[in-house]
Motif scaffolding. Sequence first.
Motif, PDB file in Angstrom:
ATOM      1  N   THR A   1       6.875  -4.971  -2.959  1.00  0.00           N
ATOM      2  CA  THR A   1       5.886  -4.665  -1.928  1.00  0.00           C
ATOM      3  C   THR A   1       4.786  -3.769  -2.488  1.00  0.00           C
ATOM      4  OG1 THR A   1       7.199  -2.807  -1.120  1.00  0.00           O
ATOM      5  CG2 THR A   1       7.471  -4.935   0.025  1.00  0.00           C
ATOM      6  N   GLU A   2       4.977  -3.294  -3.728  1.00  0.00           N
ATOM      7  CA  GLU A   2       3.968  -2.488  -4.407  1.00  0.00           C
ATOM      8  C   GLU A   2       4.151  -2.658  -5.913  1.00  0.00           C
ATOM      9  OE1 GLU A   2       2.707   2.185  -4.856  1.00  0.00           O
ATOM     10  OE2 GLU A   2       3.608   1.519  -2.976  1.00  0.00           O
ATOM     11  N   ALA A   3       3.039  -2.717  -6.617  1.00  0.00           N
ATOM     12  CA  ALA A   3       3.113  -2.832  -8.077  1.00  0.00           C
ATOM     13  C   ALA A   3       1.828  -2.309  -8.684  1.00  0.00           C
ATOM     14  CB  ALA A   3       3.325  -4.289  -8.481  1.00  0.00           C
ATOM     15  N   GLU A   4       1.966  -1.551  -9.765  1.00  0.00           N
ATOM     16  CA  GLU A   4       0.815  -1.088 -10.528  1.00  0.00           C
ATOM     17  C   GLU A   4       0.823  -1.845 -11.845  1.00  0.00           C
ATOM     18  OE1 GLU A   4      -0.608   3.020 -12.536  1.00  0.00           O
ATOM     19  OE2 GLU A   4      -0.039   3.145 -10.413  1.00  0.00           O
ATOM     20  N   LEU A   5      -0.274  -2.545 -12.124  1.00  0.00           N
ATOM     21  CA  LEU A   5      -0.340  -3.427 -13.277  1.00  0.00           C
ATOM     22  C   LEU A   5      -1.585  -3.144 -14.109  1.00  0.00           C
ATOM     23  CD1 LEU A   5       0.497  -6.681 -11.304  1.00  0.00           C
ATOM     24  CD2 LEU A   5       2.077  -5.344 -12.702  1.00  0.00           C
ATOM     25  N   ASP A   6      -1.496  -3.422 -15.398  1.00  0.00           N
ATOM     26  CA  ASP A   6      -2.630  -3.258 -16.295  1.00  0.00           C
ATOM     27  C   ASP A   6      -3.263  -4.627 -16.529  1.00  0.00           C
ATOM     28  OD1 ASP A   6      -4.500  -2.573 -18.184  1.00  0.00           O
ATOM     29  OD2 ASP A   6      -3.060  -1.838 -19.658  1.00  0.00           O
ATOM     30  N   ALA A   7      -4.505  -4.763 -16.111  1.00  0.00           N
ATOM     31  CA  ALA A   7      -5.204  -6.040 -16.278  1.00  0.00           C
ATOM     32  C   ALA A   7      -5.351  -6.389 -17.758  1.00  0.00           C
ATOM     33  CB  ALA A   7      -6.574  -5.984 -15.605  1.00  0.00           C
TER      34      ALA A   7
ATOM     35  N   ASP B   1     -16.572  -3.280  -5.017  1.00  0.00           N
ATOM     36  CA  ASP B   1     -15.846  -2.538  -3.983  1.00  0.00           C
ATOM     37  C   ASP B   1     -14.695  -1.802  -4.642  1.00  0.00           C
ATOM     38  OD1 ASP B   1     -15.151  -1.590  -1.467  1.00  0.00           O
ATOM     39  OD2 ASP B   1     -15.251  -3.563  -0.537  1.00  0.00           O
ATOM     40  N   ASN B   2     -14.128  -0.834  -3.948  1.00  0.00           N
ATOM     41  CA  ASN B   2     -12.976  -0.092  -4.468  1.00  0.00           C
ATOM     42  C   ASN B   2     -11.659  -0.738  -4.078  1.00  0.00           C
ATOM     43  OD1 ASN B   2     -14.580   1.904  -5.650  1.00  0.00           O
ATOM     44  ND2 ASN B   2     -14.766   2.959  -3.690  1.00  0.00           N
ATOM     45  N   VAL B   3     -11.690  -1.516  -2.993  1.00  0.00           N
ATOM     46  CA  VAL B   3     -10.484  -2.164  -2.480  1.00  0.00           C
ATOM     47  C   VAL B   3     -10.830  -3.588  -2.092  1.00  0.00           C
ATOM     48  CG1 VAL B   3      -8.695  -2.133  -0.688  1.00  0.00           C
ATOM     49  CG2 VAL B   3      -9.632   0.020  -1.517  1.00  0.00           C
ATOM     50  N   ILE B   4      -9.961  -4.530  -2.471  1.00  0.00           N
ATOM     51  CA  ILE B   4     -10.098  -5.896  -1.976  1.00  0.00           C
ATOM     52  C   ILE B   4      -8.777  -6.298  -1.327  1.00  0.00           C
ATOM     53  CG2 ILE B   4     -11.865  -6.593  -3.631  1.00  0.00           C
ATOM     54  CD1 ILE B   4      -9.671  -8.078  -5.205  1.00  0.00           C
ATOM     55  N   PHE B   5      -8.835  -7.327  -0.478  1.00  0.00           N
ATOM     56  CA  PHE B   5      -7.637  -7.775   0.228  1.00  0.00           C
ATOM     57  C   PHE B   5      -7.305  -9.212  -0.142  1.00  0.00           C
ATOM     58  CE2 PHE B   5      -9.133  -4.216   2.654  1.00  0.00           C
ATOM     59  CZ  PHE B   5      -7.955  -3.533   2.930  1.00  0.00           C
TER      60      PHE B   5
ATOM     61  N   SER C   1      -3.338  -5.338  -0.400  1.00  0.00           N
ATOM     62  CA  SER C   1      -4.591  -4.763  -0.882  1.00  0.00           C
ATOM     63  C   SER C   1      -4.481  -4.563  -2.386  1.00  0.00           C
ATOM     64  CB  SER C   1      -4.871  -3.420  -0.196  1.00  0.00           C
ATOM     65  OG  SER C   1      -3.871  -2.470  -0.544  1.00  0.00           O
ATOM     66  N   VAL C   2      -5.635  -4.520  -3.042  1.00  0.00           N
ATOM     67  CA  VAL C   2      -5.696  -4.248  -4.470  1.00  0.00           C
ATOM     68  C   VAL C   2      -6.722  -3.140  -4.674  1.00  0.00           C
ATOM     69  CG1 VAL C   2      -6.143  -5.169  -6.763  1.00  0.00           C
ATOM     70  CG2 VAL C   2      -5.193  -6.659  -5.008  1.00  0.00           C
ATOM     71  N   THR C   3      -6.309  -2.069  -5.341  1.00  0.00           N
ATOM     72  CA  THR C   3      -7.219  -0.961  -5.641  1.00  0.00           C
ATOM     73  C   THR C   3      -7.168  -0.658  -7.130  1.00  0.00           C
ATOM     74  OG1 THR C   3      -5.476   0.652  -5.176  1.00  0.00           O
ATOM     75  CG2 THR C   3      -6.982   0.146  -3.384  1.00  0.00           C
ATOM     76  N   GLN C   4      -8.286  -0.147  -7.648  1.00  0.00           N
ATOM     77  CA  GLN C   4      -8.301   0.277  -9.044  1.00  0.00           C
ATOM     78  C   GLN C   4      -7.659   1.657  -9.116  1.00  0.00           C
ATOM     79  OE1 GLN C   4     -12.090   1.020 -10.892  1.00  0.00           O
ATOM     80  NE2 GLN C   4     -11.226   0.777 -12.926  1.00  0.00           N
ATOM     81  N   VAL C   5      -6.744   1.826 -10.076  1.00  0.00           N
ATOM     82  CA  VAL C   5      -6.065   3.105 -10.258  1.00  0.00           C
ATOM     83  C   VAL C   5      -6.813   3.920 -11.312  1.00  0.00           C
ATOM     84  CG1 VAL C   5      -3.909   4.216 -10.921  1.00  0.00           C
ATOM     85  CG2 VAL C   5      -3.849   2.116  -9.593  1.00  0.00           C
ATOM     86  N   ALA C   6      -6.922   3.387 -12.512  1.00  0.00           N
ATOM     87  CA  ALA C   6      -7.649   4.034 -13.607  1.00  0.00           C
ATOM     88  C   ALA C   6      -7.907   2.992 -14.679  1.00  0.00           C
ATOM     89  CB  ALA C   6      -6.830   5.182 -14.185  1.00  0.00           C
TER      90      ALA C   6
END
Length: 115
Positions: free
Chosen positions: A78-84, A25-29, A51-56
């Motif tokens: 309330t928002e964060a962009e992280l590198d797995a 999926d593109n988004v998970i909760f 929600s969690v979405t893939q950015v790039a």
Amino acid sequence: MSFIVRQISRTADGRDIVREQSIEDNVIFIGRAAECAIHLPDLAVDRQHASVTQVAGTRVRFQSVSGLGFEVDGKTRTEAELDAGGGAEVRFGAHRVTLSQSDGNPVFTVERLDA
């Protein structure tokens, strides 16, 4: 894109039980509701908390859906962009979600912290 979710539970004698699932999926909760991909049975977590979405690539964005925050490496957000690929720790109530990657897919390892 695939998200891999590993739920870790502990038995009464301390053994780990690991349940893994791959979600296409593109988004998970993340939330307390049973239908959330990352289900956290915790009253400190909203039914649909984030929600969690893939950015790039291996980068993902956690975003609050409920308006309630979560902790990223010890700071409330309330928002964060992280590198797995770099790993991170996100906390929702009494649960820790550790972010990593495997074969280019984000991996979420979920465990309840001891009280």
